[in-house]
Design a protein around this motif. Structure first.
Motif, mmCIF file in Angstrom:
data_model
loop_
_atom_site.group_PDB
_atom_site.id
_atom_site.type_symbol
_atom_site.label_atom_id
_atom_site.label_comp_id
_atom_site.label_asym_id
_atom_site.label_seq_id
_atom_site.Cartn_x
_atom_site.Cartn_y
_atom_site.Cartn_z
ATOM 1 N N SER A 35 0.834 -1.193 0.000
ATOM 2 C CA SER A 35 0.000 0.000 0.000
ATOM 3 C C SER A 35 0.874 1.251 0.000
ATOM 4 C CB SER A 35 -0.908 0.005 1.235
ATOM 5 O OG SER A 35 -0.119 0.130 2.414
ATOM 6 N N GLU A 36 0.298 2.337 -0.437
ATOM 7 C CA GLU A 36 1.014 3.615 -0.404
ATOM 8 C C GLU A 36 1.359 3.996 1.037
ATOM 9 O OE1 GLU A 36 2.226 5.467 -2.821
ATOM 10 O OE2 GLU A 36 1.563 3.960 -4.259
ATOM 11 N N ARG A 37 0.490 3.616 1.953
ATOM 12 C CA ARG A 37 0.726 3.924 3.368
ATOM 13 C C ARG A 37 1.994 3.221 3.860
ATOM 14 N NH1 ARG A 37 -0.837 1.560 8.266
ATOM 15 N NH2 ARG A 37 -1.099 3.044 9.982
ATOM 16 N N LEU A 39 4.518 2.104 2.026
ATOM 17 C CA LEU A 39 5.669 2.683 1.333
ATOM 18 C C LEU A 39 6.078 4.006 1.959
ATOM 19 C CD1 LEU A 39 4.728 1.928 -2.390
ATOM 20 C CD2 LEU A 39 6.482 0.795 -1.003
ATOM 21 N N SER A 40 5.072 4.792 2.331
ATOM 22 C CA SER A 40 5.351 6.078 2.961
ATOM 23 C C SER A 40 6.004 5.882 4.334
ATOM 24 C CB SER A 40 4.053 6.876 3.104
ATOM 25 O OG SER A 40 4.292 8.096 3.770
ATOM 26 N N LEU A 41 5.487 4.923 5.110
ATOM 27 C CA LEU A 41 6.062 4.644 6.426
ATOM 28 C C LEU A 41 7.512 4.188 6.317
ATOM 29 C CD1 LEU A 41 3.150 2.749 8.238
ATOM 30 C CD2 LEU A 41 4.140 4.944 8.909
ATOM 31 N N GLU A 43 9.591 4.694 3.826
ATOM 32 C CA GLU A 43 10.437 5.780 3.315
ATOM 33 C C GLU A 43 10.898 6.675 4.466
ATOM 34 O OE1 GLU A 43 10.333 9.333 -0.066
ATOM 35 O OE2 GLU A 43 8.495 8.275 0.455
ATOM 36 N N GLU A 44 10.013 6.855 5.443
ATOM 37 C CA GLU A 44 10.338 7.704 6.588
ATOM 38 C C GLU A 44 11.149 6.962 7.643
ATOM 39 O OE1 GLU A 44 8.038 10.342 10.047
ATOM 40 O OE2 GLU A 44 6.898 9.387 8.429
ATOM 41 N N GLU A 69 1.200 -4.965 7.668
ATOM 42 C CA GLU A 69 0.630 -4.912 6.320
ATOM 43 C C GLU A 69 0.178 -6.297 5.870
ATOM 44 O OE1 GLU A 69 0.421 -2.843 2.237
ATOM 45 O OE2 GLU A 69 0.157 -2.269 4.332
#
Length: 201
Positions: A35-37, A39-41, A43-44, A69
């Motif tokens: 999910s984009e969520r 991937l965003s987590l 990345e951070e 996930e």
């Protein structure tokens, strides 16, 4: 004796387990896009977890979000446990705490029908986690047999957060995938977990 103290040689001798290397054991598994969520987590948090450099940081910032996930991708039909005690046979050394474990039960109250043991490799050495992971897999198999829970295979995963290796226990043989998967292959990692959590019975 506890899970973390087992060596691969002890698994072979103490439980009459055969260990077999298999190239590309999960080659036929279809990748599942994260999910984009997630991937965003990642990345951070991956840079933060790597910078802190401790096992706890890698567990919290990298491994746990990926496993959460996986649980979500199953429609929350499985349970995910972290740091739980799993005493199956103290006389045989099959006792102690598991880093992470998935079970076929949707209940988070008790660990039942364990199917995947996930071990965080110590000191970022992927090979250091195999003995512990195999011991937890053997314990899960024994537990399921005692409870008369039909689970064809028990799976294992050893990870540093950045590198992931997968295993399968069927009858008295552990098959170790020779492929190392990295975070840039996240869709394949998710695909393997989902394939393993698809009941074969």
């Amino acid at each position: 004796m506890a899970y973390e103290n087992f060596s691969i040689e002890q698994i072979e001798s103490d439980f009459s387990i055969k260990i077999q290397d298999v190239h590309n054991l999960f080659g036929s598994v279809e990748p599942i896009e994260p999910s984009e969520r997630l991937l965003s987590l990642l990345e951070e948090f991956v840079p933060l977890g790597s910078a802190i450099g401790t096992e706890k940081a890698r567990s919290e910032f990298i491994i746990a979000p990926i496993l959460a996930e996986v649980k979500k991708l199953t429609g929350n039909k499985v349970s995910l446990f972290s740091g739980n005690k799993f005493d199956v046979d103290k006389e045989k050394g099959l006792n102690g705490f598991c880093d992470f474990m998935f079970s076929f039960s949707s209940s988070q109250l008790t660990l039942s029908a364990p199917v995947i043991a996930i071990v965080e490799a110590k000191n970022e050495n992927i090979n250091s986690g195999f003995g512990q992971c195999m011991a937890e897999m053997v314990a899960a198999q024994i537990y399921n047999r005692k409870k008369k829970t039909i689970v064809d295979s028990v799976y294992g995963c050893v990870t540093t957060g950045s590198v992931w290796r997968f295993l399968t226990l069927s009858n008295n043989t552990i098959y170790l995938d020779s492929i190392e998967y990295y975070l840039d292959q996240l869709s394949k990692i998710l695909g393997i977990f989902i394939a393993d959590l698809n009941p074969k019975a």
